[in-house]
Design a protein around this motif. Structure first.
Motif, PDB file in Angstrom:
ATOM      1  N   LYS A 272       2.970  -6.205  -9.072  1.00 27.38           N
ATOM      2  CA  LYS A 272       4.437  -6.338  -8.985  1.00 27.38           C
ATOM      3  C   LYS A 272       4.835  -7.777  -9.262  1.00 27.38           C
ATOM      4  O   LYS A 272       5.821  -8.037  -9.933  1.00 27.38           O
ATOM      5  N   MET A 273       4.042  -8.714  -8.749  1.00 24.66           N
ATOM      6  CA  MET A 273       4.381 -10.128  -8.945  1.00 24.66           C
ATOM      7  C   MET A 273       4.369 -10.473 -10.432  1.00 24.66           C
ATOM      8  O   MET A 273       5.216 -11.223 -10.907  1.00 24.66           O
ATOM      9  N   VAL A 274       3.391  -9.907 -11.155  1.00 22.37           N
ATOM     10  CA  VAL A 274       3.290 -10.209 -12.583  1.00 22.37           C
ATOM     11  C   VAL A 274       4.529  -9.720 -13.328  1.00 22.37           C
ATOM     12  O   VAL A 274       5.145 -10.453 -14.100  1.00 22.37           O
ATOM     13  N   ILE A 275       4.923  -8.477 -13.038  1.00 21.08           N
ATOM     14  CA  ILE A 275       6.062  -7.923 -13.794  1.00 21.08           C
ATOM     15  C   ILE A 275       7.379  -8.530 -13.295  1.00 21.08           C
ATOM     16  O   ILE A 275       8.319  -8.721 -14.092  1.00 21.08           O
ATOM     17  N   LEU A 276       7.443  -8.887 -12.027  1.00 17.56           N
ATOM     18  CA  LEU A 276       8.674  -9.530 -11.530  1.00 17.56           C
ATOM     19  C   LEU A 276       8.892 -10.871 -12.233  1.00 17.56           C
ATOM     20  O   LEU A 276      10.017 -11.243 -12.547  1.00 17.56           O
ATOM     21  N   ARG A 277       7.799 -11.566 -12.467  1.00 12.87           N
ATOM     22  CA  ARG A 277       7.908 -12.852 -13.165  1.00 12.87           C
ATOM     23  C   ARG A 277       8.507 -12.629 -14.558  1.00 12.87           C
ATOM     24  O   ARG A 277       9.395 -13.361 -14.983  1.00 12.87           O
ATOM     25  N   ASP A 278       8.045 -11.580 -15.230  1.00 13.92           N
ATOM     26  CA  ASP A 278       8.609 -11.246 -16.545  1.00 13.92           C
ATOM     27  C   ASP A 278      10.074 -10.877 -16.430  1.00 13.92           C
ATOM     28  O   ASP A 278      10.901 -11.278 -17.237  1.00 13.92           O
ATOM     29  N   MET A 279      10.406 -10.062 -15.423  1.00 11.97           N
ATOM     30  CA  MET A 279      11.788  -9.603 -15.274  1.00 11.97           C
ATOM     31  C   MET A 279      12.725 -10.760 -15.003  1.00 11.97           C
ATOM     32  O   MET A 279      13.829 -10.824 -15.535  1.00 11.97           O
ATOM     33  N   VAL A 280      12.258 -11.688 -14.167  1.00 14.42           N
ATOM     34  CA  VAL A 280      13.107 -12.832 -13.822  1.00 14.42           C
ATOM     35  C   VAL A 280      13.351 -13.710 -15.053  1.00 14.42           C
ATOM     36  O   VAL A 280      14.408 -14.294 -15.224  1.00 14.42           O
TER      37      VAL A 280
END
Lengths: 293, 577
Positions: free
Chosen positions: B361-369
């Motif tokens: 989740k942290m990896v994709i949240l970084r992308d989303m942000v």
């Protein structure tokens, strides 16, 4: 006395820590030893609504871990208990889903052969420790304390799966309460749901059910409702407190006490250590019912 | 000159990157509250917050955490092996950086006898290098060999290992080549000894070949006893005062011995220059790229640990919480400790959705942000991933970077469900914690995604159950979707309605049929008559308490509650496909 693998589930370590602490304290006094298996995961209960595979795989992984440790499980939560028992029954059958679960477990280096007993904390007290042994440890029995026992749905029903007590007129918790000197009152809604399963989904329904139960227990003369499940406890304690704040009321309908807190006090254990002050709704008054023998 | 230019370029990129990243900390948005604050408001809140800490007792908490960061005590408690790996890498590297890379700025100032070719510096450089290699070996072993379940490695994880491997090994190779190089020897000889006699030079060279790892095209082993003794004497006179034995540089010396057969050829081909560039460029690239790589955690993680030690949901400004959560995305080292302990880990496996695991989740949240566009499938998976969480807080407890994951999930979860509208996981006990925190939301925002989800799951229910619609009964009931059909499934229902009579949900409503769509016995009738779609669309399913009163009391032992579970599963599956 046997050693058990303690299954805490997800709610207790965060939201009902006092249940964990008080249960460990009374079990230690009664000579039951516990082992923590850190790899345990969710029991699968919250996944039953949406995905049978997630539910079954989650539940069975825990069973396999306990089996690997060659220990029976001692479960504190009604919903975890029901979910693990259901999984055990399902795994005794053959089917695609079971096959997939076995396959995914094998990837984790685990297998499940069905050689683990799942016991609720209260069953261990009642059947394995026994009322007599508990009675011997009661140092300060309660007098004139009325308790409404709340069983919690998922230990009682479906009785063919849970095998906990008579589903229509259970007596196990009442007997455990009586041994502390307290009186177990009769109340009509004793075996009904606490409302927790729909908390967060339909809060009005959830609150109505909780309120009805608490009113009914109070009308039966109870001083406290006694729980042994984190969901029920959250509902009767945390959610009741929210209801009070929302309705700008001061006095609780009926405070909730966890069974190991009730028992622990009567055994003469320190209330502060039993987490009496960790309950949202004040239960410190329960001490006034204790009597030196 | 070339070095200076390269150094300033990489320092420039590093500083610029740092400024940009810190700007992002205050400008990027995360969570449902982030629209409420501008960048400048967040900057002001941060300055106020930090100032408040410095004038309070919390400053002592910061000092305590600082010591914890230096010795990584939080990690030692969680996983001693990982602690060893990390402590070897960071302390080995920091000491190399201070003593070797910054020798003219730091070491020389502290120790006036500093000479990179004298002990203890000559030896220590190798010791520190080997310490880093030991740490890196553990890292490679963990990531590539033992393959811990749910510990996933991505390109950034490999980059972090590779850049360190290149820096350290190119350094050792360079030192080995310097030791073996005839050119270096002859330059040093001319500069420090400046011997006139050819025989003297040869004697010294023979000694260095025999004892110091030098390769030579001129002198060859075996050497005569006298020759070596003479060489040793010359060495004592001209070299030893500022050059200890190369054997002390044990890693470089061993490399030189290994290079010996090819060292003269390599030396002539310019290997020294090549290796020097490789080593320096790797270091400078690592520096310049640091703010944009996983290595940025060397800055972000301490900041996150310090911020979390003095912040709390009750007392901190929501603006600072948003800023902290952006920093936390940088502080995550993708070590996957959270995923190793995640309570919902098996759901990730069963559903093939990596985003249920916190580390992913942290990896994709970084992308989303960052504003990266997600595919609809990815978007659905992240919403499910963030909702399919038991809120056991284990991830937060074990995170070695001290990231307050539970609060991060809460703020992102709300943002995502508000935007997505419907998510079947909402109609499950996973919603308990959202319910307990409902006061953080407006009544409307709280109710909307729940209603949308119920609507989406109801499917064609209203149309199918329209009063004037002709119901087409099926000849045979559809049982294919049942988990197990046996003699206690719905076919045994004889219509006594006890299930409905004992249902506490039904009892709760004045007009239950209207509130619930279908009552439990009606759902059983629907199943018996093949109207499965009507049954799986009824609201009753989603407010079923699963208290099993119906099933317990059924005189025909129909597994009513279990059938309701299966209908819910069916409705979710239908919506997902």
């Amino acid at each position: 006395m046997n050693q058990y693998a303690l299954f805490l589930g997800c709610n207790i370590p965060v939201r009902v820590k006092q249940y964990d602490v008080s249960a460990r304290m009374v079990l230690k006094e009664l000579g039951v030893s516990l082992k923590d298996i850190r790899q345990f995961n969710c029991c699968g209960y919250p996944m039953r609504n949406t995905d049978p595979k997630s539910f079954l795989l989650s539940a069975v992984r825990n069973l396999a871990l306990a089996e690997k440790a060659e220990l029976d499980m001692l479960v504190l939560c009604q919903c975890c208990f029901g979910s693990l028992k259901k999984a055990q029954v399902l795994m005794a059958e053959e089917g695609d889903l079971q096959e997939q679960v076995r396959h995914l477990l094998a990837e984790e280096g685990l297998e499940y052969d069905g050689n683990v007993k799942i016991k609720h904390f209260l069953s261990v007290l009642y059947h394995d420790v026994g009322l007599d042994a508990i009675k011997q440890k009661i140092a300060m029995p309660y007098k004139k304390l009325n308790i409404a026992t709340h069983y919690g749905c998922h230990v009682l029903r479906p009785s063919r799966v849970t095998e906990f007590d008579d589903p229509v007129s259970p007596t196990l918790i009442d007997a455990l309460v009586k041994v502390t000197g307290a009186k177990s009152v009769d109340w009509a809604l004793k075996l009904e749901c606490c409302g927790a399963p729909v908390m967060g989904i339909d809060d009005d329904l959830s609150w109505n059910l909780t309120e009805k139960k608490l009113n009914d227990a109070k009308a039966a003369g109870a001083h406290y409702v006694c729980t042994a499940c984190p969901y029920c406890h959250i509902q009767f304690d945390t959610v009741q407190q929210q209801m009070l704040l929302d309705n700008k009321k001061q006095d609780a309908l009926l405070p909730a006490i966890l069974y190991p807190q009730l028992l622990g006090l009567a055994m003469g254990l320190d209330g502060a250590l039993l987490g009496i002050s960790d309950n949202e709704i004040d239960i410190s008054d329960v001490i006034s019912f204790l009597n030196e023998e | 000159m070339v070095f200076d230019i390269l150094l300033y370029i990489s320092l420039g990129i590093f500083s610029l990157g740092l400024v940009v990243k810190v700007f992002f900390w205050f400008s990027r948005k995360i969570g449902y509250k982030s629209e409420a604050f501008t960048t400048s408001e967040r900057l002001v809140a941060a300055v106020k917050g930090i100032a408040g800490i410095f004038f309070s007792l919390k400053i002592f908490t910061l000092l305590k955490v600082f010591i914890d960061i230096l010795f990584q005590i939080h990690m030692l408690k969680e996983n001693p092996l990982r602690w060893l790996m990390h402590i070897l890498i960071i302390w080995g590297f920091i000491l190399l950086l201070l003593m070797h890379a910054l020798d003219d700025i730091i070491t020389m100032k502290i120790f006036d006898d500093y000479y990179s070719t004298l002990n203890p510096y000559l030896c220590l450089r190798n010791v520190f290098g080997v310490i880093v290699i030991a740490g890196l070996s553990l890292a490679v072993w963990r990531r590539l060999i033992i393959r811990v379940p749910r510990m996933k490695s991505n390109a950034m994880d490999y980059y972090a290992i590779i850049i360190l491997v290149v820096i350290i090994f190119s350094g050792i190779l360079l030192e080995g080549m310097q030791i073996a190089s005839p050119t270096v020897f002859s330059d040093m000889q001319e500069e420090y000894a400046d011997l006139d006699e050819e025989s003297d030079i040869q004697a010294l060279e023979s000694f260095w070949v025999k004892e110091y790892g030098l390769a030579s095209a001129i002198v060859k082993e075996p050497f005569g006893q006298q020759e070596i003794e003479w060489g040793q004497e010359l060495n004592e006179e001209y070299c030893a005062s500022c050059h200890a034995s190369n054997k002390w540089a044990f890693a470089g010396y061993a490399t030189a011995r290994m290079l010996r057969p090819v060292a003269v050829g390599l030396d002539n081909a310019g290997a020294l220059t090549l290796l020097w560039y490789l080593h320096v460029l790797a270091c400078l690239f690592g520096l310049a790229y640091l703010p944009f790589s996983k290595m940025f955690h060397v800055i972000a993680t301490p900041v996150s640990l310090l911020a979390n030690s003095v912040m709390s949901r009750e007392t901190s400004s929501p603006a600072n919480t948003i800023t902290r959560q952006i920093i936390e995305l940088d502080a995550c080292t993708h070590c996957c400790t959270c995923s190793l302990h995640c309570s919902a880990m098996m759901a990730s496996k069963a559903r093939g959705n990596p985003y249920i695991l916190p580390s992913e989740k942290m990896v994709i949240l970084r992308d989303m942000v960052k504003g990266k566009k997600l595919t609809p499938a990815q978007h659905g998976a992240i919403v499910e991933g963030i909702y399919l969480c038991t809120n056991c807080d284990r991830c937060t407890v074990v995170c070695p970077s001290g990231i307050n994951l539970k609060e991060l999930w809460m703020s992102v979860r709300e943002d995502l469900v508000q935007k997505q509208g419907s998510e079947p996981m909402m109609l499950s006990p996973f919603s308990l914690v959202r319910g307990l925190n409902r006061n953080l939301l407006s009544d409307e925002a709280y109710a909307k995604p729940l209603q949308e989800t119920q609507k989406a799951l109801a499917g064609e229910f209203d149309e199918i159950t329209r009063a004037d619609r002709t119901v087409v009964l099926q000849e045979e009931a559809d049982k294919k979707w049942l988990l197990h059909s046996d003699d206690t499934d719905f076919s045994c229902c004889f219509g006594c309605q006890i299930c409905t009579t004992v249902c506490p949900v039904v009892k709760n409503y004045e007009n239950p049929a209207e509130s619930l769509g279908l009552l439990p016995h009606q759902i059983m009738y629907c199943l018996g008559t093949g109207l499965t779609d009507a049954a799986s669309g009824a609201r009753m399913l989603w407010v079923c308490l699963t208290c099993y009163q119906c099933q317990e009391h059924c005189p025909q032992q129909v597994k009513v509650t279990d059938l309701l579970y299966e209908l819910k599963n069916k409705a979710v599956q239908k919506l997902e496909n």
